[in-house]
Design an enzyme around this catalytic site. Structure first.
Site, PDB file in Angstrom:
ATOM      1  N   ARG A 148       0.853  -1.188   0.000  1.00 40.59           N
ATOM      2  CA  ARG A 148       0.000   0.000   0.000  1.00 40.59           C
ATOM      3  C   ARG A 148       0.882   1.227   0.000  1.00 40.59           C
ATOM      4  O   ARG A 148       1.895   1.273   0.712  1.00 40.59           O
ATOM      5  CB  ARG A 148      -0.895   0.004   1.243  1.00 40.59           C
ATOM      6  CG  ARG A 148      -2.004   1.048   1.195  1.00 40.59           C
ATOM      7  CD  ARG A 148      -2.730   1.146   2.521  1.00 40.59           C
ATOM      8  NE  ARG A 148      -1.959   1.909   3.505  1.00 40.59           N
ATOM      9  CZ  ARG A 148      -2.411   2.218   4.727  1.00 40.59           C
ATOM     10  NH1 ARG A 148      -3.599   1.794   5.123  1.00 40.59           N
ATOM     11  NH2 ARG A 148      -1.663   2.921   5.550  1.00 40.59           N
ATOM     12  N   TYR A 160      -3.473  10.929   6.295  1.00 44.55           N
ATOM     13  CA  TYR A 160      -3.606   9.565   6.809  1.00 44.55           C
ATOM     14  C   TYR A 160      -2.533   8.640   6.228  1.00 44.55           C
ATOM     15  O   TYR A 160      -2.179   8.738   5.054  1.00 44.55           O
ATOM     16  CB  TYR A 160      -4.991   9.000   6.449  1.00 44.55           C
ATOM     17  CG  TYR A 160      -5.071   7.514   6.639  1.00 44.55           C
ATOM     18  CD1 TYR A 160      -5.213   6.975   7.907  1.00 44.55           C
ATOM     19  CD2 TYR A 160      -4.930   6.651   5.564  1.00 44.55           C
ATOM     20  CE1 TYR A 160      -5.238   5.607   8.096  1.00 44.55           C
ATOM     21  CE2 TYR A 160      -4.955   5.277   5.740  1.00 44.55           C
ATOM     22  CZ  TYR A 160      -5.109   4.762   7.012  1.00 44.55           C
ATOM     23  OH  TYR A 160      -5.116   3.414   7.187  1.00 44.55           O
ATOM     24  N   ASP A 213      -5.209   3.645   0.092  1.00 47.52           N
ATOM     25  CA  ASP A 213      -6.320   3.853   1.028  1.00 47.52           C
ATOM     26  C   ASP A 213      -6.756   5.313   0.996  1.00 47.52           C
ATOM     27  O   ASP A 213      -5.971   6.215   1.303  1.00 47.52           O
ATOM     28  CB  ASP A 213      -5.874   3.463   2.442  1.00 47.52           C
ATOM     29  CG  ASP A 213      -7.028   3.444   3.434  1.00 47.52           C
ATOM     30  OD1 ASP A 213      -8.153   3.815   3.071  1.00 47.52           O
ATOM     31  OD2 ASP A 213      -6.776   3.046   4.595  1.00 47.52           O
ATOM     32  N   HIS A 215      -9.463   6.309   2.826  1.00 44.37           N
ATOM     33  CA  HIS A 215      -9.868   6.459   4.221  1.00 44.37           C
ATOM     34  C   HIS A 215     -11.131   7.295   4.377  1.00 44.37           C
ATOM     35  O   HIS A 215     -11.204   8.192   5.229  1.00 44.37           O
ATOM     36  CB  HIS A 215      -8.725   7.032   5.065  1.00 44.37           C
ATOM     37  CG  HIS A 215      -8.654   6.407   6.434  1.00 44.37           C
ATOM     38  ND1 HIS A 215      -8.854   7.099   7.588  1.00 44.37           N
ATOM     39  CD2 HIS A 215      -8.408   5.124   6.807  1.00 44.37           C
ATOM     40  CE1 HIS A 215      -8.735   6.299   8.632  1.00 44.37           C
ATOM     41  NE2 HIS A 215      -8.457   5.082   8.171  1.00 44.37           N
ATOM     42  N   GLU A 239      -9.148   1.647  -1.459  1.00 42.53           N
ATOM     43  CA  GLU A 239      -9.820   1.303  -0.202  1.00 42.53           C
ATOM     44  C   GLU A 239     -10.633   2.462   0.358  1.00 42.53           C
ATOM     45  O   GLU A 239     -10.194   3.608   0.332  1.00 42.53           O
ATOM     46  CB  GLU A 239      -8.765   0.867   0.816  1.00 42.53           C
ATOM     47  CG  GLU A 239      -9.321   0.488   2.171  1.00 42.53           C
ATOM     48  CD  GLU A 239      -8.218   0.146   3.157  1.00 42.53           C
ATOM     49  OE1 GLU A 239      -8.486   0.183   4.370  1.00 42.53           O
ATOM     50  OE2 GLU A 239      -7.085  -0.141   2.718  1.00 42.53           O
ATOM     51  N   GLU A 265     -13.652  -2.105   6.996  1.00 44.71           N
ATOM     52  CA  GLU A 265     -12.915  -2.288   8.242  1.00 44.71           C
ATOM     53  C   GLU A 265     -13.687  -1.780   9.445  1.00 44.71           C
ATOM     54  O   GLU A 265     -13.424  -2.197  10.580  1.00 44.71           O
ATOM     55  CB  GLU A 265     -11.544  -1.622   8.173  1.00 44.71           C
ATOM     56  CG  GLU A 265     -11.539  -0.119   8.162  1.00 44.71           C
ATOM     57  CD  GLU A 265     -10.128   0.457   8.079  1.00 44.71           C
ATOM     58  OE1 GLU A 265      -9.826   1.392   8.832  1.00 44.71           O
ATOM     59  OE2 GLU A 265      -9.333  -0.041   7.272  1.00 44.71           O
ATOM     60  N   ARG A 286     -13.603  -5.966   3.809  1.00 45.38           N
ATOM     61  CA  ARG A 286     -12.488  -5.793   4.746  1.00 45.38           C
ATOM     62  C   ARG A 286     -12.884  -5.948   6.206  1.00 45.38           C
ATOM     63  O   ARG A 286     -12.156  -5.546   7.105  1.00 45.38           O
ATOM     64  CB  ARG A 286     -11.842  -4.428   4.520  1.00 45.38           C
ATOM     65  CG  ARG A 286     -11.116  -4.387   3.203  1.00 45.38           C
ATOM     66  CD  ARG A 286     -10.139  -3.258   3.019  1.00 45.38           C
ATOM     67  NE  ARG A 286      -9.703  -2.549   4.182  1.00 45.38           N
ATOM     68  CZ  ARG A 286      -8.695  -2.940   4.971  1.00 45.38           C
ATOM     69  NH1 ARG A 286      -8.048  -4.077   4.730  1.00 45.38           N
ATOM     70  NH2 ARG A 286      -8.347  -2.206   6.013  1.00 45.38           N
ATOM     71  N   GLU A 342      -4.453  -7.570   5.305  1.00 48.01           N
ATOM     72  CA  GLU A 342      -3.640  -6.451   5.762  1.00 48.01           C
ATOM     73  C   GLU A 342      -2.754  -6.920   6.906  1.00 48.01           C
ATOM     74  O   GLU A 342      -3.178  -7.684   7.773  1.00 48.01           O
ATOM     75  CB  GLU A 342      -4.518  -5.300   6.238  1.00 48.01           C
ATOM     76  CG  GLU A 342      -3.713  -4.086   6.705  1.00 48.01           C
ATOM     77  CD  GLU A 342      -4.585  -2.927   7.141  1.00 48.01           C
ATOM     78  OE1 GLU A 342      -4.052  -1.807   7.227  1.00 48.01           O
ATOM     79  OE2 GLU A 342      -5.783  -3.146   7.399  1.00 48.01           O
ATOM     80  N   TRP A 405     -12.011  11.159   9.183  1.00 50.50           N
ATOM     81  CA  TRP A 405     -10.575  11.028   9.314  1.00 50.50           C
ATOM     82  C   TRP A 405     -10.048   9.927   8.413  1.00 50.50           C
ATOM     83  O   TRP A 405     -10.502   8.833   8.354  1.00 50.50           O
ATOM     84  CB  TRP A 405     -10.185  10.734  10.768  1.00 50.50           C
ATOM     85  CG  TRP A 405      -8.709  10.566  10.860  1.00 50.50           C
ATOM     86  CD1 TRP A 405      -7.773  11.542  10.707  1.00 50.50           C
ATOM     87  CD2 TRP A 405      -7.986   9.361  11.041  1.00 50.50           C
ATOM     88  NE1 TRP A 405      -6.511  11.036  10.807  1.00 50.50           N
ATOM     89  CE2 TRP A 405      -6.622   9.672  11.003  1.00 50.50           C
ATOM     90  CE3 TRP A 405      -8.360   8.034  11.222  1.00 50.50           C
ATOM     91  CZ2 TRP A 405      -5.631   8.726  11.154  1.00 50.50           C
ATOM     92  CZ3 TRP A 405      -7.385   7.089  11.377  1.00 50.50           C
ATOM     93  CH2 TRP A 405      -6.028   7.432  11.340  1.00 50.50           C
TER      94      TRP A 405
END
Length: 405
Positions: A148, A160, A213, A215, A239, A265, A286, A342, A405
């Site tokens: 990643r 991030y 990602d 995020h 992601e 996630e 995820r 991950e 975030w």
């Protein structure tokens, strides 16, 4: 018949905070379950100690499915991250016990291996493009076949995924007794991210999997635009392009780009991702063992995903202890629709408390063949690391309003 005689909640902070449930049976067999919820650890510890532990004493540890439904349906107030993380800890500990009683690793109880190891991806990052490229090279030298890539957006110091500190393989965003507030510019990110991902491909080519990602920081329209701009980079996935509370918003992203999408996630149950999976709005799910109801429930999610050709890509940051990483790998090597796992290395202090039940070999995690999950916890070592309050950052847009975030 053996019964549960003790269930102990252990809170420790060897590098970061972890909550672990240790279940003991009348035969003296113990099992471990991870109950860590990053930034809300004590809420889960209290849920376990005050509400679930009293319900476990005297129960048959072999009745995993019955216990799962007993805890889930018996509460009436269902789902949510605190409840499901607590149930995950109980479920994982009972699978650990069942494996030890049977004298078999958990993956054998789940049907046996479908692969030898679980492919993982590392987390390369940099304060600028040259630093990122050097970090990608470092992960390749360590044998990672999937990486990643994240780089700091100019003017957004709180970007991030940028690793700080002296331990090169450790990334931990949670800091301080209060959340750090960080500025964020979506416009600058959308301009910069394609440039540094293109630089990665230009230097290293296409002989490895490249991931990125977002995020949760974009709208569906912005995510579609980013996905289109990244198609020539042939990402393994993009992601969390947008918050997933509105599952149907991913339909717009799917219609806008062929870049594969991964999400989940922060999901706690199969209902969080049902539409995303059944309508083929994502490519990778995820959800993780620790936050989605343990091995029992995550396995249901993975089986549903298999029907719709959605592959797995479980969360595996350092807010999962080695207990849930061990559980994840045991499940990963058994499911037919496995995609990737991950993996972020823990702080060296963590391994003073936890002895992992897996090994990293040639870019893949391999579960140990020991009975149960193969994980051990040193309670004396855990006691040396008291709880240390930490919170994830809060992002603010350039106008000062709070952003994802």
């Amino acid at each position: 018949m053996a019964t549960i005689t003790e269930a102990k909640v252990i809170v420790t902070s060897p590098g970061r905070n972890f909550v672990t449930l240790k279940v003991t049976t009348s035969d003296g067999v113990t099992g471990l379950g991870d109950a860590t919820l990053n930034g809300r650890e004590l809420a889960v510890a209290s849920y376990l100690e005050d509400h679930l532990v009293p319900l476990l004493i005297g129960r048959d540890p072999a009745r995993i499915e019955d216990t799962w439904h007993y805890l889930y349906k018996g509460a009436y107030w269902r789902r949510g991250p605190v409840t499901m993380t607590a149930i995950s800890a109980v479920d994982t500990a009972l699978w650990d016990i069942k494996g030890k009683v049977a004298g078999l690793p958990v993956y054998e109880l789940l049907g046996g291996k479908a692969r030898e190891g679980a492919l993982v991806y590392g987390h390369a990052s940099g304060g600028d493009i040259p630093e990122l490229l050097d970090d990608v090279a470092r992960f390749q030298e360590m044998g990672y076949r999937a990486i990643r890539a994240q780089a700091a957006v100019p003017g957004s110091p709180g970007t991030y995924g940028i690793r700080h500190g002296t331990v090169a393989t450790v990334y931990e965003p949670a800091t301080g007794a209060l959340p750090e507030e960080q500025p964020w510019s979506t416009e600058a990110y959308l301009d910069f991210a394609p440039r540094y991902l293109e630089a990665v491909r230009e230097r290293f080519g296409f002989g490895f999997h490249l991931l990125h990602d977002v995020h949760h920081r974009l709208t569906p329209t912005e995510a579609g635009r980013l996905g289109r701009s990244l198609e020539e980079m042939r990402l393994f996935w993009m992601e969390d392009p947008t918050p997933a509370e509105l599952q149907e918003s991913f339909r717009q992203i799917r219609q806008s780009t062929t870049t594969p999408v991964a999400v989940g996630e922060v999901f706690n149950s199969i209902w969080d991702c049902q539409q995303l999976i059944t309508e083929r709005l994502i490519d990778y799910i995820r959800a993780s063992v620790v936050h989605a109801g343990g091995i029992t429930h995550l396995r249901r999610i993975f089986h549903l995903a298999e029907l719709y050709q959605v592959r797995t890509g479980s969360h595996g940051a350092t807010d999962l202890s080695p207990v849930s990483m061990s559980a994840a790998v045991h499940l990963d090597v058994t499911v037919p629709n496995f995609g990737i796992q991950e993996y972020m290395a823990h702080d060296p202090l963590t391994h003073e408390v936890f002895r992992p039940g897996y090994e990293l070999i040639d870019g893949a995690l391999h579960p140990q063949a020991a009975p149960g999950l193969g994980i051990e916890l040193d309670e004396e070592a855990a006691a040396r690391f008291p709880y240390d309050p930490k919170y994830l950052p809060v992002s603010r847009r350039t106008d000062g309003s709070v952003h994802d975030w």
